[in-house]
Design an enzyme around this catalytic site. Structure first.
Site, PDB file in Angstrom:
ATOM      1  N   HIS A   1      32.633  41.648  82.543  1.00 53.33           N
ATOM      2  CA  HIS A   1      31.335  41.978  81.799  1.00 53.33           C
ATOM      3  C   HIS A   1      31.356  41.665  80.298  1.00 53.33           C
ATOM      4  O   HIS A   1      32.633  41.962  79.757  1.00 53.33           O
ATOM      5  CB  HIS A   1      30.746  43.466  82.227  1.00 53.33           C
TER       6      HIS A   1
ATOM      7  N   CYS B   1      24.426  46.846  70.422  1.00 57.05           N
ATOM      8  CA  CYS B   1      23.853  47.993  70.571  1.00 57.05           C
ATOM      9  C   CYS B   1      24.619  49.149  69.873  1.00 57.05           C
ATOM     10  O   CYS B   1      25.949  48.973  70.101  1.00 57.05           O
ATOM     11  CB  CYS B   1      23.651  48.468  72.108  1.00 57.05           C
TER      12      CYS B   1
ATOM     13  N   HIS C   1      20.883  40.977  79.604  1.00 53.95           N
ATOM     14  CA  HIS C   1      21.297  40.718  81.008  1.00 53.95           C
ATOM     15  C   HIS C   1      19.773  40.694  81.708  1.00 53.95           C
ATOM     16  O   HIS C   1      19.623  41.447  82.746  1.00 53.95           O
ATOM     17  CB  HIS C   1      22.229  41.132  81.850  1.00 53.95           C
TER      18      HIS C   1
ATOM     19  N   HIS D   1      25.326  43.108  74.052  1.00 55.25           N
ATOM     20  CA  HIS D   1      26.577  43.779  74.524  1.00 55.25           C
ATOM     21  C   HIS D   1      27.821  43.688  73.767  1.00 55.25           C
ATOM     22  O   HIS D   1      28.993  44.078  74.202  1.00 55.25           O
ATOM     23  CB  HIS D   1      26.995  42.771  75.870  1.00 55.25           C
TER      24      HIS D   1
ATOM     25  N   SER E   1      23.045  42.065  85.788  1.00 52.43           N
ATOM     26  CA  SER E   1      22.953  43.556  85.059  1.00 52.43           C
ATOM     27  C   SER E   1      23.453  44.384  85.481  1.00 52.43           C
ATOM     28  O   SER E   1      23.162  44.959  86.738  1.00 52.43           O
ATOM     29  CB  SER E   1      21.329  43.644  85.069  1.00 52.43           C
ATOM     30  N   SER E   2      24.528  44.933  84.814  1.00 49.04           N
ATOM     31  CA  SER E   2      25.547  46.319  85.661  1.00 49.04           C
ATOM     32  C   SER E   2      24.658  47.453  85.700  1.00 49.04           C
ATOM     33  O   SER E   2      24.823  47.911  86.810  1.00 49.04           O
ATOM     34  CB  SER E   2      26.589  46.321  84.400  1.00 49.04           C
TER      35      SER E   2
ATOM     36  N   GLU F   1      30.224  43.134  77.815  1.00 48.56           N
ATOM     37  CA  GLU F   1      30.765  44.260  77.003  1.00 48.56           C
ATOM     38  C   GLU F   1      32.207  44.569  76.963  1.00 48.56           C
ATOM     39  O   GLU F   1      32.910  45.082  76.164  1.00 48.56           O
ATOM     40  CB  GLU F   1      29.954  45.693  77.471  1.00 48.56           C
TER      41      GLU F   1
ATOM     42  N   CYS G   1      15.816  50.008  77.209  1.00 51.23           N
ATOM     43  CA  CYS G   1      16.316  51.237  76.375  1.00 51.23           C
ATOM     44  C   CYS G   1      16.395  50.876  75.000  1.00 51.23           C
ATOM     45  O   CYS G   1      15.829  49.713  74.616  1.00 51.23           O
ATOM     46  CB  CYS G   1      17.895  51.320  76.741  1.00 51.23           C
TER      47      CYS G   1
END
Length: 313
Positions: A124, A96, A41, A74, A222-223, A126, A12
């Site tokens: 996580h 990000c 991740h 993150h 990786s979520s 983030e 992304c």
């Protein structure tokens, strides 16, 4: 065998920016750079930078004073930023922008006296960073059942934020229950789940219906990649999350005529192509690229890196 190659897939804009930032930092300053947590991740990406000499750390205290420290995509909490200042570190912020948006929303809601319910997964990176912006004002909720256990007075000022990489359906179920319990719930003007997460999930939801098997390229931590695998299973198809072609198992393909291949937002295209090549070599597979949406999002490099010349070494 036919391969349906999902598009969009893979990197992304936020991941592209973070990786470009680390590449430019290495090119300008040399490889003696530290990164707080994994840059993204993905094992392949982290291993590639480690081989160049980059050091990934889980504690600011592990970074020598006055070194260069890059914050991952993150995001980090104010506590980490302050610890970096105390150690006189030269920081580069590759968070990000969509994660930064959630951080800013948390700060605004907390200043206005709201209690914030953050839909996300405990532990996580983030989520840790977002909760650190207003720890006294944020409660993490993961399931509708956890919503039922919340206790707020009638008319309490409550707002909701969301981890950017959640399953749209998963977050929607929690949000539905929150609105049922707390009609006064405040939500941001724009959805927190990022465009790339939404688009990749949409593609899997559509293309899995035409497939016998779903392969998701991405790492276990990786979520957003895990959500793609779960979505494939929810569509009634066997679905596997793998880092690369070496993890493919022959018994997955018994009786399989159509394979859907996609990649999480932190998985590089090179690992996708390796899997395709192996299926073509071993099963004579043909390839059909299936475009569900097009993406044209781009984020600029961190301000600390803009205008720097690359040093030839």
């Amino acid at each position: 065998m036919q391969i349906l190659l999902a598009n969009p897939r893979g990197f992304c804009a936020g991941v592209n920016m973070a990786i470009d930032a680390l590449e430019k930092a290495v090119a300008h300053f040399g490889p003696n750079i530290y990164v707080y947590h994994e840059i993204v991740h993905n094992r392949y990406v982290v291993d590639r930078f480690t081989a160049q000499g980059v050091t990934f750390v889980d504690s600011v205290e592990d970074v020598p004073e006055e070194s260069i420290l890059l914050f991952s995509a993150h995001g980090v909490s104010p506590e980490i930023r302050e610890a970096s200042r105390r150690r006189k570190l030269h920081t580069i912020d590759a968070t990000c922008p969509l994660v930064t948006k959630v951080h800013m929303e948390a700060i605004r809601y907390a200043k206005r006296g709201y209690h914030i319910l953050l839909i996300g997964h405990e532990g996580h990176d983030e989520v840790i960073g977002t909760m650190g912006e207003a720890p006294e004002s944020i409660t993490l909720v993961e399931t509708p059942e956890e919503v039922d256990a919340l206790a707020f007075s009638e008319g309490a000022k409550i707002a909701v934020l969301t981890q950017t990489t959640l399953s749209v359906d998963e977050a929607g179920r929690v949000l539905k229950r929150l609105r049922e319990r707390f009609p006064q719930l405040e939500t941001p003007s724009k959805d927190d789940i990022c465009y790339a997460t939404t688009n990749r999930q949409e593609a899997v939801g559509i293309l899995a219906q035409k497939s016998d098997l779903v392969l998701v390229l991405g790492s276990q931590n990786s979520s957003n990649s895990q959500r793609l695998r779960e979505l494939g299973e929810e569509c009634g198809k066997p679905a596997y999350l793998i880092d690369g072609a070496s993890e493919l198992q022959p018994d997955w393909f018994h009786g399989v005529e159509t394979v859907l291949i996609t990649a999480g937002a932190s998985a590089p295209e090179v690992v996708v192509q390796e899997v395709i090549d192996k299926l073509v070599d071993e099963y004579g597979a043909s390839l059909s690229e299936e475009t569900i949406r097009t993406e044209q999002v781009h984020f600029p490099l961190p301000k600390e890196l803009r205008g720097l010349e690359v040093v030839q070494r």
